[in-house]
Scaffold this active site. Structure first.
Site, short mmCIF file in Angstrom:
data_model
loop_
_atom_site.label_atom_id
_atom_site.label_comp_id
_atom_site.label_asym_id
_atom_site.label_seq_id
_atom_site.Cartn_x
_atom_site.Cartn_y
_atom_site.Cartn_z
CE LYS A 175 -1.55 -1.77 3.79
NZ LYS A 175 -2.20 -2.14 5.06
CB THR A 207 -5.41 8.23 7.66
OG1 THR A 207 -4.44 8.73 8.59
CG2 THR A 207 -5.59 9.21 6.51
N GLY A 209 -7.07 3.43 10.84
CA GLY A 209 -7.74 2.21 10.40
C GLY A 209 -7.85 2.04 8.89
CB THR A 210 -6.36 3.82 5.96
OG1 THR A 210 -5.06 3.85 6.54
CG2 THR A 210 -7.00 5.18 6.09
N GLY A 211 -5.63 0.86 6.77
CA GLY A 211 -5.09 -0.43 6.33
C GLY A 211 -6.05 -1.56 6.64
CB CYS A 212 -8.13 -2.31 9.66
SG CYS A 212 -6.85 -2.25 10.92
N1 LIG Z 1 -4.29 10.34 2.31
C1 LIG Z 1 -4.82 9.33 1.59
N2 LIG Z 1 -5.63 9.60 0.54
C2 LIG Z 1 -6.18 8.61 -0.19
N3 LIG Z 1 -5.96 7.29 0.06
C3 LIG Z 1 -5.15 6.96 1.08
C4 LIG Z 1 -4.54 7.95 1.90
N4 LIG Z 1 -3.78 7.33 2.86
C5 LIG Z 1 -3.93 6.02 2.64
N5 LIG Z 1 -4.75 5.77 1.57
C6 LIG Z 1 -5.18 4.46 1.10
O1 LIG Z 1 -5.53 3.72 2.27
C7 LIG Z 1 -5.10 2.37 2.21
C8 LIG Z 1 -4.15 2.08 3.37
O2 LIG Z 1 -2.89 2.62 3.08
P1 LIG Z 1 -1.68 2.81 4.09
O3 LIG Z 1 -1.86 4.09 4.82
O4 LIG Z 1 -0.43 2.67 3.30
O5 LIG Z 1 -1.84 1.58 5.08
P2 LIG Z 1 -1.84 1.47 6.68
O6 LIG Z 1 -3.12 2.09 7.17
O7 LIG Z 1 -1.78 -0.01 6.91
O8 LIG Z 1 -0.63 2.18 7.20
C9 LIG Z 1 -4.48 2.22 0.82
O9 LIG Z 1 -5.43 1.70 -0.07
C10 LIG Z 1 -4.08 3.64 0.43
O10 LIG Z 1 -4.10 3.80 -0.98
C1 LIG Z 2 -6.63 -3.28 17.16
C2 LIG Z 2 -5.90 -2.60 16.06
N1 LIG Z 2 -5.60 -3.29 14.94
C3 LIG Z 2 -4.91 -2.68 13.94
C4 LIG Z 2 -4.53 -1.36 14.04
C5 LIG Z 2 -3.75 -0.71 12.96
O1 LIG Z 2 -4.63 -0.32 12.01
P1 LIG Z 2 -4.26 0.36 10.61
O2 LIG Z 2 -5.36 0.10 9.67
O3 LIG Z 2 -2.90 -0.01 10.18
O4 LIG Z 2 -4.37 1.86 10.99
P2 LIG Z 2 -3.49 2.80 11.87
O5 LIG Z 2 -3.40 2.34 13.27
O6 LIG Z 2 -2.17 2.83 11.14
O7 LIG Z 2 -4.24 4.06 11.78
C6 LIG Z 2 -4.90 -0.67 15.19
N2 LIG Z 2 -4.58 0.62 15.36
N3 LIG Z 2 -5.57 -1.32 16.21
#
Ligand SMILES: Nc1ncnc2c1ncn2[C@@H]1O[C@H](COP(=O)(O)OP(=O)(O)O)[C@@H](O)[C@H]1O
Ligand SMILES: Cc1ncc(COP(=O)(O)OP(=O)(O)O)c(N)n1
Length: 271
Positions: A175, A207, A209-212
């Site tokens: 991602k 943002t 929980g975006t990854g989840c």
């Molecule tokens: N600022 C943003 N604008 C649009 N899409 C985003 C943004 N940040 C993350 N994404 C999307 O959210 C998802 C999670 O991305 P990322 O942030 O790399 O993961 P994580 O939450 O696990 O750290 C991906 O599909 C990414 O393209």
């Molecule tokens: C209980 C729990 N699971 C996973 C995460 C991490 O989530 P993620 O989607 O990677 O988002 P961020 O924490 O990076 O905002 C979490 N925080 N808690």
């Protein structure tokens, strides 16, 4: 036809933006029946993670057994797993029930910097769980940790995809949220072809929980029998809408809006 069913094996986020809560909301929004096996309870909000309480291995495997032996999910997602004991036990359950549509989100660190995975557990992720993954979905820092080199360019991201594919994952999505590019690009490698999914970067602090959410949307689509390409495309649209139409909650990294994608679809269908 029976409704598609998905199981999430992950941590609980009391704040409702990430973890089990994000996964179940996403499954529901995408018309999939959601089930859960909780690995750890976190006391968490938009400002940070205040406490982590891992469950025992038995508590995790009993939940999986209850779901598997009655409800039989069409797809499974893993999120925060915390320890190598929990990871090894989950890998055994996946093998026991011969689950093949498994999405592994290798959660390591929350946005506020708190660790959600013990350092010693990285080896278990690599050796036990990723080889069972139909799709693994690291962000850039997680991918760097798993492959052991820095990822700055697209070429390096492609090399990291190949390295994760070599670990046994059938598909890899790295991602792009953590890159510093104007566009956010997620890179899918299916073992033969690289596919780029790009969107404009939304300028927001919401943002959490975006990854989840992204991984859960992939899982929901796989549960319906969609291809990995179709699943990632839908997940990218789903998370894009959820980030753009955020709810403005909390004083820190706020949650995304899991209802946004459905509401947009309803509006489009109204005309
Ligand atoms: N600022 C943003 N604008 C649009 N899409 C985003 C943004 N940040 C993350 N994404 C999307 O959210 C998802 C999670 O991305 P990322 O942030 O790399 O993961 P994580 O939450 O696990 O750290 C991906 O599909 C990414 O393209
Ligand atoms: C209980 C729990 N699971 C996973 C995460 C991490 O989530 P993620 O989607 O990677 O988002 P961020 O924490 O990076 O905002 C979490 N925080 N808690």
């Amino acid at each position: 036809m029976e409704i598609a069913k998905a199981l999430t094996i992950a941590g609980s986020d009391s704040g409702g933006g990430a973890g089990i809560q994000a996964d179940l909301k996403t499954f529901q929004e995408l018309d999939v029946f959601g089930m859960s096996a909780i690995t750890a309870i976190t006391a968490q909000n938009t400002v940070g993670v205040q406490a982590v309480y891992p469950l025992t291995v038995n508590a995790v495997t009993e939940q999986i057994k209850s779901v598997a032996e009655d409800l039989n999910p069409n797809a499974v997602k893993t999120g925060m797993l915390f320890s190598s004991e929990i990871i090894d036990a989950i890998a055994n359950e996946i093998k026991r029930y011969r689950w093949s549509r498994v999405v592994v989100d290798p959660v390591m660190i929350a946005k506020g910097g708190s660790s959600l995975l013990l350092e010693e557990a990285v080896a278990s992720l690599k050796d036990e769980l990723i080889p069972l993954a139909f799709c693994v979905t690291p962000n850039i820092p997680e991918a760097e940790k798993l492959v052991g080199f820095t990822i700055s360019t697209l070429e390096e991201r492609k090399q990291a995809c190949e390295a994760l594919y070599q670990l046994g994952a059938k598909n890899v999505v790295i991602k792009g949220g953590h890159s510093n590019e104007k566009e956010v690009t997620d890179l899918l490698f299916d073992g033969e072809t690289f596919h780029l999914f790009s969107s404009p970067r939304t300028n927001t602090n919401h943002t959490h929980g975006t990854g989840c959410t992204f991984g859960a949307a992939i899982t929901a689509e796989l549960a319906k029998g969609k291809s990995i390409y179709e699943a990632v495309k839908k997940a990218k649209d789903f998370i894009g809408a959820a980030i753009e139409d955020s709810l403005g909650l909390g004083a820190g990294h706020g949650p995304t809006n899991h209802m946004a994608y459905r509401k947009r679809k309803v509006q489009v269908n109204d005309y």
